[in-house]
Design a protein around this motif. Structure first.
Motif, PDB file in Angstrom:
ATOM      1  N   THR A 184       0.852  -1.185   0.000  1.00  0.00           N
ATOM      2  CA  THR A 184       0.000   0.000   0.000  1.00  0.00           C
ATOM      3  C   THR A 184       0.889   1.236   0.000  1.00  0.00           C
ATOM      4  OG1 THR A 184      -0.085  -0.172   2.415  1.00  0.00           O
ATOM      5  CG2 THR A 184      -1.935  -1.113   1.183  1.00  0.00           C
ATOM      6  N   GLY A 185       0.494   2.281  -0.693  1.00  0.00           N
ATOM      7  CA  GLY A 185       1.385   3.414  -0.895  1.00  0.00           C
ATOM      8  C   GLY A 185       0.962   4.701  -0.245  1.00  0.00           C
ATOM      9  N   SER A 186      -0.061   4.675   0.608  1.00  0.00           N
ATOM     10  CA  SER A 186      -0.543   5.896   1.246  1.00  0.00           C
ATOM     11  C   SER A 186      -1.348   5.520   2.477  1.00  0.00           C
ATOM     12  CB  SER A 186      -1.428   6.694   0.284  1.00  0.00           C
ATOM     13  OG  SER A 186      -2.623   5.971  -0.003  1.00  0.00           O
ATOM     14  N   ILE A 187      -1.665   6.505   3.298  1.00  0.00           N
ATOM     15  CA  ILE A 187      -2.509   6.259   4.473  1.00  0.00           C
ATOM     16  C   ILE A 187      -3.877   5.756   4.019  1.00  0.00           C
ATOM     17  CG2 ILE A 187      -3.627   7.337   6.466  1.00  0.00           C
ATOM     18  CD1 ILE A 187      -1.239   9.337   6.457  1.00  0.00           C
ATOM     19  N   GLY A 188      -4.413   6.367   2.967  1.00  0.00           N
ATOM     20  CA  GLY A 188      -5.710   5.938   2.461  1.00  0.00           C
ATOM     21  C   GLY A 188      -5.691   4.503   1.982  1.00  0.00           C
ATOM     22  N   ALA A 189      -4.608   4.101   1.316  1.00  0.00           N
ATOM     23  CA  ALA A 189      -4.506   2.721   0.837  1.00  0.00           C
ATOM     24  C   ALA A 189      -4.364   1.748   1.998  1.00  0.00           C
ATOM     25  CB  ALA A 189      -3.323   2.589  -0.121  1.00  0.00           C
ATOM     26  N   VAL A 190      -3.667   2.162   3.057  1.00  0.00           N
ATOM     27  CA  VAL A 190      -3.592   1.331   4.262  1.00  0.00           C
ATOM     28  C   VAL A 190      -4.991   1.114   4.830  1.00  0.00           C
ATOM     29  CG1 VAL A 190      -2.820   1.274   6.673  1.00  0.00           C
ATOM     30  CG2 VAL A 190      -1.207   1.924   4.861  1.00  0.00           C
ATOM     31  N   LEU A 191      -5.780   2.181   4.913  1.00  0.00           N
ATOM     32  CA  LEU A 191      -7.148   2.060   5.429  1.00  0.00           C
ATOM     33  C   LEU A 191      -7.986   1.146   4.536  1.00  0.00           C
ATOM     34  CD1 LEU A 191      -7.779   5.762   6.499  1.00  0.00           C
ATOM     35  CD2 LEU A 191      -7.495   3.794   8.015  1.00  0.00           C
ATOM     36  N   ASP A 192      -7.808   1.249   3.220  1.00  0.00           N
ATOM     37  CA  ASP A 192      -8.548   0.366   2.311  1.00  0.00           C
ATOM     38  C   ASP A 192      -8.208  -1.094   2.582  1.00  0.00           C
ATOM     39  OD1 ASP A 192      -9.739   2.531   1.078  1.00  0.00           O
ATOM     40  OD2 ASP A 192      -8.330   2.568  -0.610  1.00  0.00           O
ATOM     41  N   VAL A 222       4.339   2.982  10.915  1.00  0.00           N
ATOM     42  CA  VAL A 222       3.202   3.905  10.804  1.00  0.00           C
ATOM     43  C   VAL A 222       1.941   3.113  10.462  1.00  0.00           C
ATOM     44  CG1 VAL A 222       2.253   5.899   9.591  1.00  0.00           C
ATOM     45  CG2 VAL A 222       4.691   5.818  10.154  1.00  0.00           C
ATOM     46  N   ALA A 223       2.042   2.184   9.529  1.00  0.00           N
ATOM     47  CA  ALA A 223       0.885   1.363   9.169  1.00  0.00           C
ATOM     48  C   ALA A 223       0.432   0.517  10.355  1.00  0.00           C
ATOM     49  CB  ALA A 223       1.231   0.475   7.980  1.00  0.00           C
ATOM     50  N   ALA A 224       1.376   0.005  11.152  1.00  0.00           N
ATOM     51  CA  ALA A 224       1.006  -0.762  12.342  1.00  0.00           C
ATOM     52  C   ALA A 224       0.257   0.110  13.337  1.00  0.00           C
ATOM     53  CB  ALA A 224       2.249  -1.359  12.989  1.00  0.00           C
ATOM     54  N   ALA A 225       0.688   1.385  13.481  1.00  0.00           N
ATOM     55  CA  ALA A 225      -0.002   2.304  14.379  1.00  0.00           C
ATOM     56  C   ALA A 225      -1.412   2.615  13.883  1.00  0.00           C
ATOM     57  CB  ALA A 225       0.804   3.595  14.535  1.00  0.00           C
ATOM     58  N   ILE A 226      -1.567   2.780  12.580  1.00  0.00           N
ATOM     59  CA  ILE A 226      -2.898   3.023  12.012  1.00  0.00           C
ATOM     60  C   ILE A 226      -3.794   1.819  12.280  1.00  0.00           C
ATOM     61  CG2 ILE A 226      -4.181   3.370   9.865  1.00  0.00           C
ATOM     62  CD1 ILE A 226      -1.690   4.881   8.805  1.00  0.00           C
ATOM     63  N   THR A 227      -3.243   0.613  12.170  1.00  0.00           N
ATOM     64  CA  THR A 227      -4.013  -0.596  12.453  1.00  0.00           C
ATOM     65  C   THR A 227      -4.615  -0.539  13.856  1.00  0.00           C
ATOM     66  OG1 THR A 227      -2.525  -1.860  11.023  1.00  0.00           O
ATOM     67  CG2 THR A 227      -3.905  -3.119  12.535  1.00  0.00           C
ATOM     68  N   SER A 228      -3.819  -0.136  14.830  1.00  0.00           N
ATOM     69  CA  SER A 228      -4.321  -0.036  16.208  1.00  0.00           C
ATOM     70  C   SER A 228      -5.353   1.070  16.361  1.00  0.00           C
ATOM     71  CB  SER A 228      -3.158   0.199  17.165  1.00  0.00           C
ATOM     72  OG  SER A 228      -2.284  -0.906  17.203  1.00  0.00           O
TER      73      SER A 228
END
Length: 311
Positions: A184-192, A222-228
């Motif tokens: 994934t290449g962005s915060i939005g893509a991580v959320l998707d 950062v992606a791991a933090a968004i997951t939480s």
């Protein structure tokens, strides 16, 4: 910042895998080497006849239901905007790799995609025969290809369902790759990737599913933090038992023979004909004979972060 989850992986077990760990996603993305591809519908599995054996100090972990709308996503994107990741890999701070009890948590990924939509029925049969519970991480592609089987597995009290993502890609805010798969290449893509498969696994489980592991199992911090922050638990592993279902049965059995109390173990359930089922059939009776207890993640004492109000 979301709280850091306990039990960061520090074990050197991955080093023992050598070059074979690089094949982790071969079973998910490439053609299968052995066994049926399972593109056609499969027969239902026999029902489990007994409940799973109890685990030490069981707890039930359930996240609060929440629907992420455009405002939520915008707030999370603003919260993490400009944050550069510093860590990348399978064993970075913030990932859960151990249970909170002496029980071992077996986890099995079902990746979907070309060559990855099979079901290792002998593996499931072994778990049922020995009454060994497990957490099954299902990707959205695997669910779509195996809708009746997904529902049956989710309804079996021996198993629980985890979220293995939407497109089966590494979780990164900068698009980092693992095993040749672009992340994934962005915060939005991580959320998707986190949320796209959530309705499907929630529907199967009958309640929100907190456990998440991305395709390839790679995260940046950062992606791991968004997951939480979105109320999911970024799960990885202390022991890789089958290297993407590429190892022969004796090697799988040997690795399983070295598990320690509290380990989370990763293997794959989407490669019929691989050495995974044979390795488990050989190793599990011996582990049970040594007094090893097995558990699902929800009964392992792990906590689920509350869904944080985006700041």
């Amino acid at each position: 910042m979301p709280p850091t989850l306990p039990h960061v992986a520090r074990r050197a077990v991955l080093a023992a895998m050598g070059a074979s760990i690089a094949a982790l996603v071969t079973s998910c993305e490439g053609p299968q080497d052995a066994g049926p591809t399972a593109a056609a519908p499969q027969a239902l599995l026999p029902e489990a006849t007994e409940a799973p054996s109890p685990s030490p100090a069981p707890t039930t972990a359930k996240p609060a239901p929440h629907e992420f709308g455009a405002a939520d996503r915008k707030a999370i994107e603003a919260r993490f905007a400009g944050r550069a990741p510093h860590d990348w890999g399978l064993a970075i701070p913030g990932l859960v790799t151990k249970t909170m009890t002496s029980a071992v948590a077996l986890t099995f990924d079902a990746c979907g995609g070309p060559g990855g939509t099979g079901l290792d029925k002998p593996l499931i049969d072994t778990l049922r025969k020995l009454h060994v519970p497990a957490t099954l991480f299902l990707n959205s592609r695997w669910i779509q290809a195996n809708q009746s089987l997904s529902a049956e597995l989710a309804a079996d009290p021996l198993f629980e369902i985890g979220n293995h993502g939407t497109a089966h890609v590494p979780l990164s805010v900068t698009g980092r790759s693992a095993y040749g798969i672009h992340g994934t290449g962005s915060i939005g893509a991580v959320l998707d990737e986190l949320l796209g498969n959530a309705p499907g696994v929630h529907a199967l489980a009958g309640s929100p599913v907190p456990w998440f592991r991305p395709g390839t199992a790679y995260y940046d911090d950062v992606a791991a933090a968004i997951t939480s922050v979105v109320g999911l638990v970024p799960v990885n592993f202390a022991v890789n038992a089958d290297a993407g279902a590429t190892l022969p049965a004796p090697k799988v059995s040997s690795i399983l023979g070295g598990v320690r109390p509290g380990d989370i173990v990763i293997s794959h359930m989407n490669r019929p004909g691989s050495g995974t089922s044979g390795g488990y059939a050989e190793a599990l009776p011996a582990l049970l004979g040594k007094g090893i207890h097995f558990t699902t993640l929800s009964q392992s004492g792990l906590s689920v972060p509350g869904i944080s109000a985006p700041a």
